[in-house]
Design an enzyme around this catalytic site. Structure first.
Site, PDB file in Angstrom:
ATOM      1  N   GLU A   1       0.883  -1.173   0.000  1.00  0.00           N
ATOM      2  CA  GLU A   1       0.000   0.000   0.000  1.00  0.00           C
ATOM      3  C   GLU A   1       0.914   1.214   0.000  1.00  0.00           C
ATOM      4  O   GLU A   1       1.468   1.586   1.031  1.00  0.00           O
ATOM      5  CB  GLU A   1      -0.871   0.013   1.270  1.00  0.00           C
ATOM      6  CG  GLU A   1      -1.857  -1.135   1.379  1.00  0.00           C
ATOM      7  CD  GLU A   1      -3.058  -0.998   0.451  1.00  0.00           C
ATOM      8  OE1 GLU A   1      -3.141   0.005  -0.283  1.00  0.00           O
ATOM      9  OE2 GLU A   1      -3.895  -1.904   0.459  1.00  0.00           O
TER      10      GLU A   1
ATOM     11  N   CYS B   1      -2.248   9.023   2.281  1.00  0.00           N
ATOM     12  CA  CYS B   1      -2.073   8.511   0.915  1.00  0.00           C
ATOM     13  C   CYS B   1      -3.295   8.819   0.069  1.00  0.00           C
ATOM     14  O   CYS B   1      -3.176   9.075  -1.125  1.00  0.00           O
ATOM     15  CB  CYS B   1      -1.801   7.007   0.949  1.00  0.00           C
ATOM     16  SG  CYS B   1      -3.056   6.099   1.846  1.00  0.00           S
TER      17      CYS B   1
HETATM   18  P1  NAP Z   1       8.306   5.130   4.520  1.00  0.00           P
HETATM   19  O1  NAP Z   1       9.433   6.025   4.770  1.00  0.00           O
HETATM   20  O2  NAP Z   1       8.341   4.241   3.336  1.00  0.00           O
HETATM   21  O3  NAP Z   1       8.144   4.237   5.839  1.00  0.00           O
HETATM   22  C1  NAP Z   1       7.131   3.251   5.968  1.00  0.00           C
HETATM   23  C2  NAP Z   1       7.675   2.106   6.748  1.00  0.00           C
HETATM   24  O4  NAP Z   1       8.656   1.430   5.954  1.00  0.00           O
HETATM   25  C3  NAP Z   1       8.396   2.512   8.029  1.00  0.00           C
HETATM   26  O5  NAP Z   1       8.196   1.523   8.990  1.00  0.00           O
HETATM   27  C4  NAP Z   1       9.855   2.572   7.584  1.00  0.00           C
HETATM   28  O6  NAP Z   1      10.749   2.404   8.640  1.00  0.00           O
HETATM   29  C5  NAP Z   1       9.907   1.404   6.634  1.00  0.00           C
HETATM   30  N1  NAP Z   1      10.931   1.511   5.606  1.00  0.00           N
HETATM   31  C6  NAP Z   1      11.428   2.622   5.014  1.00  0.00           C
HETATM   32  N2  NAP Z   1      12.335   2.301   4.076  1.00  0.00           N
HETATM   33  C7  NAP Z   1      12.414   0.949   4.061  1.00  0.00           C
HETATM   34  C8  NAP Z   1      13.188   0.013   3.314  1.00  0.00           C
HETATM   35  N3  NAP Z   1      14.052   0.388   2.375  1.00  0.00           N
HETATM   36  N4  NAP Z   1      13.023  -1.313   3.581  1.00  0.00           N
HETATM   37  C9  NAP Z   1      12.139  -1.712   4.511  1.00  0.00           C
HETATM   38  N5  NAP Z   1      11.406  -0.872   5.254  1.00  0.00           N
HETATM   39  C10 NAP Z   1      11.519   0.436   5.030  1.00  0.00           C
HETATM   40  O7  NAP Z   1       6.951   5.914   4.430  1.00  0.00           O
HETATM   41  P2  NAP Z   1       6.394   6.986   5.458  1.00  0.00           P
HETATM   42  O8  NAP Z   1       7.110   8.243   5.238  1.00  0.00           O
HETATM   43  O9  NAP Z   1       6.371   6.415   6.839  1.00  0.00           O
HETATM   44  O10 NAP Z   1       4.886   7.078   4.980  1.00  0.00           O
HETATM   45  C11 NAP Z   1       4.502   7.896   3.966  1.00  0.00           C
HETATM   46  C12 NAP Z   1       4.253   7.116   2.698  1.00  0.00           C
HETATM   47  O11 NAP Z   1       3.334   6.047   2.956  1.00  0.00           O
HETATM   48  C13 NAP Z   1       3.560   7.985   1.678  1.00  0.00           C
HETATM   49  O12 NAP Z   1       4.080   7.739   0.405  1.00  0.00           O
HETATM   50  C14 NAP Z   1       2.112   7.538   1.771  1.00  0.00           C
HETATM   51  O13 NAP Z   1       1.360   7.813   0.633  1.00  0.00           O
HETATM   52  C15 NAP Z   1       2.270   6.080   2.033  1.00  0.00           C
HETATM   53  N6  NAP Z   1       1.026   5.534   2.616  1.00  0.00           N
HETATM   54  C16 NAP Z   1       0.277   4.705   1.852  1.00  0.00           C
HETATM   55  C17 NAP Z   1      -0.921   4.202   2.347  1.00  0.00           C
HETATM   56  C18 NAP Z   1      -1.774   3.295   1.527  1.00  0.00           C
HETATM   57  O14 NAP Z   1      -2.621   2.631   2.108  1.00  0.00           O
HETATM   58  N7  NAP Z   1      -1.612   3.214   0.224  1.00  0.00           N
HETATM   59  C19 NAP Z   1      -1.332   4.555   3.635  1.00  0.00           C
HETATM   60  C20 NAP Z   1      -0.529   5.398   4.376  1.00  0.00           C
HETATM   61  C21 NAP Z   1       0.657   5.883   3.857  1.00  0.00           C
HETATM   62  P3  NAP Z   1      11.541   3.697   9.264  1.00  0.00           P
HETATM   63  O15 NAP Z   1      10.529   4.605   9.815  1.00  0.00           O
HETATM   64  O16 NAP Z   1      12.412   3.095  10.298  1.00  0.00           O
HETATM   65  O17 NAP Z   1      12.279   4.296   8.104  1.00  0.00           O
END
Ligand code: NAP
Length: 431
Positions: A208, A242
């Protein structure tokens, strides 16, 4: 992998062997206890969310209540959704049964620190799976609170454990034989990285990811209503959602009037102390995220965008911002703006609006406002989106499947579809 993580995985594997033997009724009674615990402690949990990521307290309380609502939905629906499905064949009897996979890994974001986790965990817990969860590193209080809420007194072994690890350690966890599948909600980069490792070890994942939803206003729409919805759709959670509307496409005949109404209604947002229940708009979760957003705005301004309202940043606080004079190559149009910036653009015909709406790498959802929804019947199939809401902002609701296409990821959460992602859909034939 550190010893604590290994031990946690082994503990959950032992739990799984017990949990899968629970009857559905027994699992439902545990979900009832989880729901009661949520509601009994909603202020405490909401406080953890607000402290972690600056969500105004009233919205944090609403998030916890929504998780309880989701539990209620699945408590009622699981017997129907998980019952064996008989299929008529040439054999004496044949049916499909939904079996759990085992220990699942969740990798979750900070923006809705409870809701994202609940919508992954509850249906899949009812199937008989158990969970380890790597939460975003900036929501440690929420991560701890979730560990508390899922481990209720009515069960003697853990069915959910928080994994306090860095994102760089996620690959090792995915590779571990105890982990059977993964669900990630987060950015495109995190999605690519998780999917790559999951692919290497032949494990299923649901992704997601981001979104850049279009909010389309046709010339016959109720503009006042549409502008009210626009403010919530874009500014809720300080724009960090999102499914937030990010690109506002407005028919040229009503463009000016709608922009003025939007601006006027933005002034109704109540800014202030995040713990004050009257406050409706707060700071972003972290200063670095607000700086990133500012860069997207500044680059767009350098390319010709004009600020109609807001535009200033103070630490993690970013003003609710409207920008016009948009072109499709600007970051505020062709990237995900994960904060309170609305980019407004005029269009001439519905066909033009659809082309603009689809001009995004993401495909989570679009909403369309019109007095005459029937006129859209022959257009809806042209949208490359996981969801279309007419005269309503995009929302996540337990009754409806949730998920995207294109770079918004794959797989579905919520509704009965949630059960099919992490179940072994087992064929049984008796002759
Ligand atoms: P993020 O930086 O990708 O982090 C999400 C999760 O993934 C965190 O637990 C993060 O850990 C982990 N993570 C980051 N890089 C990783 C990697 N290379 N390998 C494995 N795990 C990794 O995203 P965010 O800033 O928290 O959230 C914002 C994004 O989420 C936006 O793009 C938003 O649109 C999307 N989102 C999508 C939905 C949906 O349902 N489609 C819902 C909500 C949010 P750390 O915090 O330790 O880096």
């Amino acid at each position: 992998m550190n010893q604590h993580t290994t031990l946690t995985l082994e503990t959950l594997q032992t739990s799984f062997l017990k949990w899968r033997n629970f009857s559905l009724n027994d699992r439902i009674s545990i979900v009832k206890s989880i729901k009661e615990k949520l509601l009994q402690n909603k202020y405490k949990y909401a406080h953890a969310i607000t402290t972690d990521m600056n969500k105004p307290i009233k919205q944090a309380i609403a998030e916890v209540e929504k998780c309880a609502y989701l539990c209620e939905y699945y408590i009622e629906k699981a017997p129907q959704f998980l019952q064996n499905q008989e299929i008529s064949t040439n054999w004496q009897k044949s049916y499909v049964a939904f079996r759990p996979l085992g220990v699942l890994l969740g990798v979750m974001p900070w923006n809705f620190p409870f809701w994202q986790v609940f919508r992954f965990v509850i249906p899949n817990l009812l199937t008989g799976n158990v969970f380890v969860l790597k939460h975003a590193s900036n929501v440690p209080l929420s991560a701890q609170a979730l560990d508390d809420v899922f481990n209720v007194d009515t069960i003697s072994f853990p069915i959910y454990k928080n994994l306090p690890i860095n994102s760089s350690e996620v690959a090792q966890v995915i590779a571990h034989p105890i982990i059977k599948a993964i669900s990630l909600t987060g950015s495109e980069n995190a999605g690519k990285s998780v999917a790559e490792t999951a692919g290497k070890y032949l494990k299923k994942c649901v992704l997601e990811l981001g979104g850049s939803n279009a909010f389309i206003v046709l010339n016959d729409a109720d503009l006042n209503y549409a502008a009210e919805k626009a403010v919530i759709a874009r500014m809720q959670n300080a724009g960090q959602s999102c499914i937030a509307a990010k690109r506002f496409l407005v028919h040229e005949n009503v463009y000016e009037q709608f922009t003025n109404l939007f601006k006027q209604k933005l002034e109704g947002l109540i800014l202030g102390d995040k713990y004050d229940e009257k406050v409706t708009f707060g700071a972003m979760a972290r200063e670095d995220l607000a700086i990133e957003l500012q860069n997207q705005l500044e680059q767009s301004i350098a390319m010709g965008a004009k600020i109609v309202s807001g535009g200033k940043r103070n630490g993690a606080f970013f003003e609710p911002t409207l920008v016009t004079n948009i072109s499709i190559d600007m970051p505020v149009f062709n990237e995900e703006t994960f904060g309170p910036i609305a980019a407004i653009m005029p269009f001439k015909t519905i066909d033009d609006a659809i082309v603009l709406s689809n001009k995004s790498n993401f495909g989570l959802g679009a909403s369309i406002f019109t007095a005459n929804p029937e006129q859209l019947t022959n257009y809806l199939h042209l949208f490359d989106e996981g969801a279309l809401f007419i005269n309503e902002m995009i929302a996540s609701d337990p009754h409806l499947p949730f998920g995207g296409i294109k770079n918004s990821g794959y797989g579905r959460e919520l509704s009965h579809f949630a059960f099919y992602e992490f179940a072994n859909i087992q064929t049984v034939v008796i002759q």
